[in-house]
Design a protein around this motif. Sequence first.
Motif, short mmCIF file in Angstrom:
data_model
loop_
_atom_site.label_atom_id
_atom_site.label_comp_id
_atom_site.label_asym_id
_atom_site.label_seq_id
_atom_site.Cartn_x
_atom_site.Cartn_y
_atom_site.Cartn_z
N ASP A 1 78.95 26.54 16.23
CA ASP A 1 77.51 26.26 16.12
C ASP A 1 76.93 26.68 14.79
O ASP A 1 76.11 25.97 14.22
CB ASP A 1 76.76 26.95 17.26
N ARG A 2 77.34 27.84 14.28
CA ARG A 2 76.78 28.33 13.01
C ARG A 2 76.99 27.32 11.89
O ARG A 2 76.09 27.05 11.10
CB ARG A 2 77.43 29.68 12.65
N ARG B 1 77.89 23.99 12.33
CA ARG B 1 77.29 22.69 12.68
C ARG B 1 75.81 22.67 12.32
O ARG B 1 75.27 21.65 11.92
CB ARG B 1 77.47 22.40 14.17
N ASN B 2 75.16 23.82 12.44
CA ASN B 2 73.72 23.92 12.16
C ASN B 2 73.41 24.34 10.73
O ASN B 2 72.25 24.41 10.34
CB ASN B 2 73.06 24.89 13.13
N ALA B 3 74.44 24.64 9.94
CA ALA B 3 74.22 25.06 8.55
C ALA B 3 73.71 23.89 7.73
O ALA B 3 74.08 22.73 7.97
CB ALA B 3 75.52 25.58 7.95
N ARG C 1 80.63 16.61 7.57
CA ARG C 1 79.66 16.21 8.59
C ARG C 1 80.26 15.14 9.51
O ARG C 1 80.04 15.15 10.72
CB ARG C 1 78.37 15.70 7.95
N GLN D 1 82.64 16.91 11.82
CA GLN D 1 81.90 17.61 12.86
C GLN D 1 81.44 16.64 13.94
O GLN D 1 81.57 16.92 15.13
CB GLN D 1 80.70 18.35 12.27
#
Length: 197
Positions: free
Chosen positions: A132-133, A135-137, A173, A176
């Motif tokens: 998550d860290r 993917r949301n960066a 991206r 991901q």
Amino acid sequence: MLLCALALVAVTVAGCEKLARNMYDGAKQKPLRPSERFDDGNSSRPRVAGTVEYNRGILAATSSGVADREREARRIAAERAKAIPYPITMRLLARGRERFDIYCAPCHSRLGDGDGRIARRGFPHPPSYHIDRLRNAPDRHFYDVMTNGYGVMYPYRDRVAPEDRWAIVAYIRALQLSQDAPREALAANAHGKGSAK
């Protein structure tokens, strides 16, 4: 002996360019010094009206100006961007994948899960791109890590061009998305529907 000495002097004098031409003693002007030669009293001549500078700065050492100026402008724009500054196209993703496979996959693996060949042989495992860290960066995070390095990761500033770093970010991206897309979204797209049932 005297004959040899005379022959040596003759060869030396005949080969002396200064005696043959007087260009070394010509009148020269040092820049920004006073001069009686010109009416304005200055040895430096003013620019001709309409003169356009060919090159300056980092580009001055290159052989062509226009293409280099355009390339330099793109490089600067890429370095200042906060997110991927290019349209996401198949060509950009293909370039990103190619660069990723060369520079990133040995540690991060081709899936981006942090289990590359080098990591399997004892090098510290990098984090998975699928947490998550990361993917949301923001996009800029990946660009900065490639540029400056992070932890045991060496900086790639001098190995990977700014445009290619952004192509790699676009590919990360895509990785991901390929590994973390919800199943419902995939099923809806596979049937050409706008929403999952």
